[in-house]
Design an enzyme around this catalytic site. Structure first.
Site: not given
Length: 582
Positions: A158, A232
């Site tokens: 991320e 995710e």
């Protein structure tokens, strides 16, 4: 094993179309004797793949020390996954977030003043290169290209939520390739961060827990070709101290999963099984207010903290069966649990009386941080002599993260970073009184720019505006409690270790409940379970069955404030993770 390829908008394995149906399962949050059980339950739910992060801070606790054994035996975990017929998505970091202490970045990096983590800072890059050079060679035989289960490897994590330095991502990808990683690489970012966090020529994936159609549309807009994947899929969430226990309705989560799979996407459930942030390994967030995460990483996942299937497990299994073969083997239900109520902790050892057994003192003119002391986790006890008597104002410039204040051994108060507290009024009995500040690292920040989170006392400590100098620091990592001198009778005032025993016929999972206790940590047979705090929401600590043994077992509780009068704990068959928000 077959090799993953990216062909057009699809994944293929040896030329055949393949959809990744994966679930998060962090080996470092599960007792190694339970890895095989969790992996089997992953396959039985219909997963063909599991995903795991790799915590740099545990594998390389000091620059010259590297571990890949015991509970950190990642090659063994990968071999067990392969034996279960599961593939693996490997996310080695170096930064992992994961609600894990410091996002997995080792604290010793912060001993370098001015270091810029997750950047092209040369000190940081050199440390990452050294880490990868130790981690990756033993794993190369587990890559799918060499017959192993690892299908793909993630670059950073991320990154678009932190920075937009494409050169840094390219550097990390080159490191991976240069060390022999020849399976597909991928990045993951939240939909709004894709433009900042992706790497040209590397598969981009997205993270979200709802509005799958919108999330996948954002991914396709950013990446016109290539497989669609949610790395995710947030089917639950984590808890913080002082909050509520977060849950997500199984039916609603299953509906979102159905929508995602119905669009042809691949998925990694975050989490399939959360496990536990044992010991001091929980992370924290700091978006202008510091918020430490609890020890339980139950995450309201399909497998709960003790590995039992939940209603979400059954709901997800039904959805997956619409899109992929699901094993017909019966799913194991709730495992055996051990109970023992009213376990007495009759022996005690005062923390202040046992300092020599817990570490060597370090003197300095001004307070040293944990990083300067070469310490990762735990507490530091700071000690100095007060020059004057009478009413006084004590000011602590920067507390990381919670300071208990004592004058001549008597508790005076508490200052907390979370509450933005810096000062306390007190009365100094006499010139020459001893000031003690017991400072707890409650978890390094694991997300955002605040990851440069040094611990202990930062800056000056002042009494009535005058800086206090001449400090003795007692590092208290609490790696071992073997040297503590326990006695029976009433415990001393202040932080105290309490110890008791209980007998076990057949070891099984259990949960420590501490009604009436305030704040501290728990060990069973020397295994550090984690933190407890009466503020909740978490009100129990998970004990893996393999930690117990037939016959006598020992439990030790560090109570930082005051235990209830009876000094007993319960071992119960069910957890108490706290109230949920209606």
């Amino acid at each position: 094993m077959p090799v993953l390829q990216i062909e057009g908008d699809n994944f293929t394995l040896d030329g055949e179309p393949f959809r990744i149906i994966s679930g998060g399962l962090h080996y470092f949050r599960v007792h190694p004797d339970q890895w095989a059980d969790r992996l089997r339950k992953a396959r039985l739910m219909g997963l063909n793949t599991v995903e795991t992060y790799v915590p740099w801070n545990l594998h390389q606790p000091r620059p010259d020390t590297f571990r890949l054994d015991a509970e950190l035996d990642l090659p063994a975990f990968l071999d067990l996954a392969a034996a279960e017929g599961l593939y693996v998505l490997l996310r080695p970091g170096p930064y992992i977030c994961a609600e894990w202490e410091g996002g997995g970045l080792p604290s010793w990096l912060l001993s370098t003043p001015g270091i810029r983590l997750r950047s092209q800072d040369q000190t940081y890059l050199d440390a990452v290169a050294d880490y990868f050079s130790r981690l990756l060679p033993p794993l190369l035989d587990r890559l799918a290209t060499r017959g192993g289960p690892v299908l793909a490897v993630q670059v950073e994590n991320e990154y678009g939520a932190y920075d937009d330095d494409t050169a840094h991502l390219a550097h990390l990808a080159d490191l991976l390739r240069g060390l022999g990683v020849d399976v597909p690489l991928f990045t993951c970012d939240q939909p709004g961060d894709l433009a900042r966090g992706t790497l040209p020529g590397t598969l981009a994936t997205a993270n979200f827990g709802s509005q799958s159609r919108r999330g996948l549309a954002a991914l396709r807009a950013h990446q016109p070709t290539g497989p669609l994947m949610c790395t995710e899929f947030w089917n639950g969430w984590f808890d913080r101290w002082g909050g509520h226990h977060v849950t997500r309705d199984p039916a609603q989560a299953a509906q979102e999963l159905d929508e995602l799979l119905g669009m042809g996407a691949s998925v990694n459930l975050y989490m399939f099984h959360g496990g536990t942030s044992f010991g001091f390994t929980n992370g924290a967030n700091d978006k202008h207010t510091y918020r430490p995460t609890v020890s339980s990483y139950d995450y309201d996942a399909p497998l709960d903290e003790s590995g039992d299937p939940t209603d979400k497990y059954d709901a997800f299994r039904e959805v997956i069966a619409k899109y992929a073969p699901v094993p017909t083997d019966p799913v194991p239900r709730r495992g055996a649990k051990f109970t023992a109520l009213g376990v007495a902790l009759a022996e005690s050892a005062a923390l202040f009386d046992n300092l020599p057994a817990l570490g060597a003192p370090v003197t300095a003119e001004r307070p040293l941080t944990m990083e300067q002391l070469g310490q990762d986790f735990g507490f530091v006890l700071y000690e100095t002599v007060l020059p004057t008597a009478g009413p006084a104002l004590l000011e602590l410039e920067d507390i990381r993260d919670r300071a208990q204040i004592f004058v001549d051994g008597q508790p005076v108060g508490v200052l907390e970073r979370e509450n933005h507290e810096h000062a306390i009024a007190l009365v100094v009995p006499r010139a020459g009184s001893v000031l003690r500040l017991l400072v707890e690292n409650q978890g390094r920040v694991n997300y955002g720019p605040a990851i440069h989170d040094r611990k202990g006392l930062l800056g000056q400590v002042r009494l009535n505006g005058t800086e206090l100098t001449g400090w003795t620091q007692h590092p208290l990592p609490l790696h071992s409690l073997d040297g503590l001198a326990f006695t029976s009778g009433p415990p001393a005032v202040g932080p105290v270790f309490h110890r008791g025993t209980f007998d076990v016929d057949v070891p099984a999972d259990t949960f420590v409940h501490l009604p009436g206790w305030t704040k501290g940590n728990v060990w069973v047979n020397g295994f550090h379970l984690g933190r407890f705090w009466s503020r909740g929401p978490q009100r129990s600590l998970y004990v893996p069955g393999p930690v117990l043994r037939p016959g006598p077992n020992e439990i030790t509780v560090l109570e930082l404030h005051a235990a209830h009068l009876a000094r007993t704990i319960d071992l119960r068959a069910t957890p108490d993770l706290g109230p949920t928000e209606e």
